[in-house]
Design an enzyme around this catalytic site. Structure first.
Site, PDB file in Angstrom:
ATOM      1  N   TYR A   2      -2.345   4.014  -6.320  1.00  0.00           N
ATOM      2  CA  TYR A   2      -3.414   4.580  -5.822  1.00  0.00           C
ATOM      3  C   TYR A   2      -3.887   5.710  -6.827  1.00  0.00           C
ATOM      4  CZ  TYR A   2      -3.360   2.455  -1.306  1.00  0.00           C
ATOM      5  OH  TYR A   2      -3.046   1.367  -0.385  1.00  0.00           O
ATOM      6  N   ASP A  31      -1.502  -2.944  -3.962  1.00  0.00           N
ATOM      7  CA  ASP A  31      -1.692  -1.372  -3.949  1.00  0.00           C
ATOM      8  C   ASP A  31      -0.468  -0.246  -4.102  1.00  0.00           C
ATOM      9  OD1 ASP A  31      -4.406  -2.108  -3.531  1.00  0.00           O
ATOM     10  OD2 ASP A  31      -4.619  -1.415  -1.537  1.00  0.00           O
ATOM     11  N   ASN A  90      -6.158  -4.471  -4.594  1.00  0.00           N
ATOM     12  CA  ASN A  90      -7.649  -3.805  -4.853  1.00  0.00           C
ATOM     13  C   ASN A  90      -7.597  -2.640  -5.655  1.00  0.00           C
ATOM     14  OD1 ASN A  90      -6.994  -3.369  -2.019  1.00  0.00           O
ATOM     15  ND2 ASN A  90      -8.787  -1.903  -2.380  1.00  0.00           N
ATOM     16  N   HIS A 113      -2.430  -9.882  -0.974  1.00  0.00           N
ATOM     17  CA  HIS A 113      -2.781  -8.182  -0.598  1.00  0.00           C
ATOM     18  C   HIS A 113      -3.541  -8.385   0.496  1.00  0.00           C
ATOM     19  CE1 HIS A 113      -3.271  -4.211  -0.887  1.00  0.00           C
ATOM     20  NE2 HIS A 113      -4.517  -4.156  -0.935  1.00  0.00           N
ATOM     21  N   ASP A 125       0.882  -1.309  -0.055  1.00  0.00           N
ATOM     22  CA  ASP A 125      -0.018   0.187   0.187  1.00  0.00           C
ATOM     23  C   ASP A 125       0.967   1.280   0.144  1.00  0.00           C
ATOM     24  OD1 ASP A 125      -2.858  -1.166   0.973  1.00  0.00           O
ATOM     25  OD2 ASP A 125      -1.372  -2.303   1.502  1.00  0.00           O
ATOM     26  N   HIS A 180     -11.232  -3.771   7.155  1.00  0.00           N
ATOM     27  CA  HIS A 180     -11.152  -5.241   6.242  1.00  0.00           C
ATOM     28  C   HIS A 180     -11.127  -6.354   7.322  1.00  0.00           C
ATOM     29  CE1 HIS A 180     -10.009  -2.582   2.973  1.00  0.00           C
ATOM     30  NE2 HIS A 180      -8.906  -2.060   3.571  1.00  0.00           N
TER      31      HIS A 180
END
Length: 600
Positions: free
Chosen positions: A250, A247, A304, A386, A220, A396
């Protein structure tokens, strides 16, 4: 000759008493100084790094530091680390990825991307894909050519801007020697558009008894000011390989027209007809990462934020086109999941946003891949994907229970040692666990989901009062929903624990990255480097992960190899309390010797 008694006494004091005082003062000051130094040395050495053999550990939470901000804005596209600094058809966004133990993928981008209401894709065959390489500066004994491709991001809604990429090149160079430096250039020599000379070092071969150096693990990441600190800190830690667990950019925190990115997309753009993206952020990210990825291989897996839906339900186009991964080499034929070896480690990268059910192609591939692993050749088995299966944060929470229920038993059967995930924007390390039960043969699950992205740090835990999400929250973007109430422990009959779960060993809300260092076939050192530690030359959570193949029977070939002792690691020896006792013993002998000498 008669000597005056007073004169004799004075001479005696001058010759003996004064030197003795000087010696005594020297002895005293030297002892105090040496004692202080010894205390400092031993204080450092006696801070033992714990091992998983001492677990399971009492759950520990380090609260978010209120002196820090929970997040920061994205860097603008004209930032020096994001803007384009080459002209015409010269390579940029250069990146390495492992192919096989003796081959390497080299990828780069040439030309200009286009974005607007009407875009015209370029012909990728107009620019060649060449890599020159060799073991000496300026001398290239090898040359390989590869493929060039483009992709489009197109939207079926009026007013949304479309995008077509520059030319993306992928070249595989093979026949490489292990643990060897290679110098290389990439580009198109016919256009006189070659990069400057770059260098990388190959990793050890499987079965060589050697291991890759420092492996950086990031999740991320994004492109914020915090992301910048993460990468600067990571470069300082000098990794030999990077695991990027989803990720990346972004880019989907923006409208297609760009502007300012949102920390909460649905909050800021509630009327968006589709999850839009601003694709130039991908180009900025490639430039941002190039100083690192042009010399260190980066192995990626989708998250995602890489879904990026567009016309005709097409998705993941940027991820699939920009990155080379050893999918064909590992028999998966899908960039969403693959495996590779590096020294004595077999890595498995799994896809959470494609079919993971037992009836699907990914599960069948995973089973075959695990069956081929020989633990006498690659003793360590590391997996990554992920979204985490074990997560005690509100964000989550239980989101990918379906994936866990499908795959966990298979990974346990084959003795996976460590699992890395991102998605949750915080750090969490689990005790060894299987099916939510403490198990000394289960993997060590580690969440590293906060490289610095724009969505900010997660600080709420599912066990905090009033922070347990409802069963209708945390719906996955792919796959089914398998939320459940627990039938055992403090959470019996409930959706959430009322305290930090016993399988959660340590959690902390902080930006950062991890470094994994394999000592031998039994010991690996894991360190969580928080961003704020770059200013203090310190680190956060740290532990030796220890394999016990003699106690944990599994289906892997060669899984009963003899464990190696921790003494193979010099750091372990130096940090052992017995070494401190050894130092104190010889320090006292030194004091006695010095005392006797000075009394003469």
């Amino acid at each position: 000759m008669v000597v005056d008694e007073e004169e004799h006494s004075a001479n005696h004091k001058s010759r003996n008493y004064m030197p003795f005082m000087e010696k005594y003062e020297l002895f005293t000051s030297s002892t105090i100084l040496l004692l202080a130094v010894m205390n400092m040395v031993i204080a450092g050495l006696s801070q033992r790094i714990p091992t998983t053999l001492e677990g399971p550990f009492k759950p520990t939470t380090r609260s978010f530091d209120p002196s820090l901000r929970r997040g920061s804005d994205d860097l603008p596209m004209n930032h020096p680390r994001l803007r384009k600094n080459v002209t015409s058809n010269f390579p940029e966004q250069i990146a390495l990825a492992l192919s096989t133990p003796t081959s390497m993928w080299i990828s780069w981008v040439t030309g200009d991307a286009q974005i607007g209401l009407n875009v015209t894709p370029v012909d990728p065959s107009t620019v060649g894909s060449e890599v020159w390489y060799g073991k000496e500066r300026g001398k290239y004994s090898g040359k390989q050519t590869g493929v060039s491709v483009i992709y489009n991001q197109l939207y079926p809604f009026e007013g949304l801007w479309n995008y077509t990429s520059g030319i993306i090149h992928h070249v595989k160079i093979d026949g490489l020697e292990p643990e060897t430096k290679y110098y290389y250039k990439c580009g198109d020599s016919s256009l006189k558009a070659m990069s400057e000379e770059l260098v990388f070092e190959t990793l050890p071969l499987p079965g060589s008894g050697k291991y890759p150096g420092r492996i950086a693990v990031i999740g991320d990441l994004g492109l914020t000011s915090n992301s910048t600190t993460t990468i600067d800190h990571l470069i300082k830690n000098d990794p030999s390989m990077i695991l990027m667990v989803g990720d990346l950019t972004y880019a989907n925190q923006y409208l297609t027209t760009g502007g300012k990115g949102a920390s909460c997309y649905s909050c800021q753009f509630p009327d968006a007809p589709i999850r839009e993206t601003y694709q130039p952020r991908w180009d900025g990210w490639g430039r941002f990462m190039e100083p690192l990825t042009s010399r260190v291989p980066m192995m990626v897996v989708e998250g995602n934020h890489e879904i990026e839906p567009q016309v005709a339900n097409v998705s993941f186009q940027s991820y699939l086109t920009r990155f080379s991964v050893p999918s064909n080499e590992s028999g998966s034929n899908s960039n969403f999941y693959y495996s590779f070896d590096s020294g004595g480690v077999h890595f498995i990268m799994l896809g959470a946003y494609v079919d993971y059910n037992k009836t699907g192609a990914q599960y069948v591939w995973l089973q075959k891949d695990l069956q081929k692993v020989d633990r006498s050749v690659t003793p360590w088995l590391v997996a990554a994907w992920h979204p985490p299966w074990y997560n005690s944060y509100s964000s989550h929470y239980q989101e990918f229970e379906c994936m866990r229920l499908e795959m966990e038993a298979l990974l346990y059967e084959y003795g996976v040692d460590i699992v890395f995930s991102g998605h949750v924007h915080a750090y969490e390390r689990m005790n060894r666990v299987f099916n939510y039960t403490l198990d000394s043969c289960g993997p060590v699950y580690i969440t590293v989901g906060d490289g610095g992205n724009i969505e900010k740090v997660d600080v709420d835990h599912a066990d905090d009062p009033g922070k347990c999400p409802s069963a209708s929250d945390n719906i996955p973007e792919c796959g089914g929903v398998c939320h459940m109430n627990f039938s055992f422990g403090p959470a019996k009959g409930k959706f959430c624990w009322d305290r930090q779960p016993e399988w959660s060993a340590y959690r902390e809300s902080s930006f950062g990255h991890g470094i994994l260092e394999f000592v031998n076939s039994t010991y690996a050192l894991w360190t969580w480097h928080r961003n704020q530690d770059i200013y203090q030359d310190s680190h956060g959570d740290q532990i030796y992960i220890v394999r016990q193949p003699e106690l944990c029977s599994n289906s892997s070939k060669g899984s009963n190899i003899k464990p190696q002792a921790p003494q193979a690691n010099v750091v372990t020896e130096l940090r052992n309390p017995s070494f401190s006792s050894f130092l104190w013993y010889y320090f006292l002998l030194f004091i006695l010797f010095l005392h006797q000498y000075l009394m003469i």
